[in-house]
Design an enzyme around this catalytic site. Sequence first.
Site: not given
Length: 411
Positions: A246-248, A251, A269, A303
């Site tokens: 998902g999103s940084t 993360g 990821e 992504c």
Amino acid sequence: MAQHTTVNLSAINKQIVVPTGLFINNEFVPSVDSKELIHAVNPATEDVICSVVAASAKDIDIAVAAARNAFKTTWGKNVTGFERSRLINKLADLIERDAQALAELEALNNGKPARIARDFDIGDSVQCLRYYAGWADKIIGQTLEVDNKSKLAFTRHDPIGVCGQIIPWNYPINMWAWKVAPALAVGCTIVMKPSELCPLTALKLSELVKEAGFPPGVINTVPSLGHVGGAALAAHPDVDKVAFTGSTITGRKVMEAAAKSNLKKVSLELGGKSPHLVFESADLDQAANWAALGICYNSGQDCTAGSRVYVQNSVYDKFIGLLVSKVKAQVVGDGLDEKSGGGPVVSKTQYDKVWGYIEAGKQEGAKAILGGEKRPGKGYYVDPTDEAIALANDTTYGLGAGLHSSTPTHF
Ligand SMILES: *[C@@H]1O[C@H](CO)[C@@H](O)[C@H](O)[C@H]1NC(C)=O
Ligand SMILES: *[C@@H]1O[C@H](CO)[C@@H](O)[C@H](O)[C@H]1NC(C)=O
Ligand SMILES: *[C@@H]1O[C@H](CO)[C@@H](O)[C@H](O)[C@H]1NC(C)=O
Ligand SMILES: *[C@@H]1O[C@H](CO)[C@@H](O)[C@H](O)[C@H]1NC(C)=O
């Protein structure tokens, strides 16, 4: 609340029964302490398809306990690799059997064309499961040299334990398969949190987990809001590993929660902002094909989307002309229509975000060569929009760069 509901695939005049409860110990169950629901929306019509139970932190505890028990009594300690392989292959067979229905449900909840979900997402998921099924009975250690013949030294690979898996909405079935297949193969047990935007196919797949004959508790599926279920899994003291796609920003939170709780292992990821570089020596038609695919595939919700294109000045106009013609050829429509090459974006939030970027681009002086206007009527549609590319090189993201040239000597 009933644990199943019938959903109309009205665009193709069919119905499908969808589980709406939490899948724990091979049963669909209600929440133990919450009445919260997740409303699954069809992005092509903006209608609510059905509502499913949203797991609370307490439900996550119960699912983790189920996974721990399965790890200790069956899957992790007392099921052979041959048997794990057989069950994972069986699951792949069942997904293949139900590919059309799963694809239609995916199209309904995610918006992507059912044809693409069936031929690509599900085809790939079946392959992935079979690939890892092949590994399950080939996980071997080593024997090590020692200096005394009366000693024996060897290594073994043991499963990590209970894995929390948090997957996004852009490839709900694919992400499910990519996460569960390797964990199952090695003997880990799973608590899976699908995205609150697209929980339906993970629940439907859970029915197949049971039908395949997996012991109870090996895979548990707990749709939940990210800040509830995702946070609970990342911080859980009895989860041995968390995998997140998902999103940084999220993360970072997952890694932080893992560090602050039990230092569980983490795999992440995260997002990308990948460039395509087109040189004058490239086959421009091919380069335009790839650049169009790179940004249009899955309505750009990828992504590895090729969301920046740099073109050498000398071929800029020619390339843009080709790119526009390739992008225009794509039919964007309802995912249940077999003619659609692309669908709406997944949700109102994403729709507003994308339009926000298009507007911001226009305000900063970019010119929309194609698209750039909203459609009238319902559905979160964003017609492919190509903006004359301003060189924006100040990004820390990469992930899926493409390079189009016939003279590698550039580098
Ligand atoms: C689904 O279709 C059936 C039969 O066509 C109809 O009776 C029912 O009201 C529909 N359900 C929804 C939620 O639209
Ligand atoms: C291992 O599995 C066998 C066969 O399913 C069962 O009889 C036995 O009780 C299990 N052992 C443990 C420790 O759970
Ligand atoms: C090898 O190990 C055995 C058992 O510990 C010991 O009795 C023996 O002395 C060792 N031999 C050598 C050569 O170290
Ligand atoms: C792109 O960014 C890199 C790293 O910051 C910099 O070295 C390079 O000069 C930039 N290129 C352009 C064309 O702006």
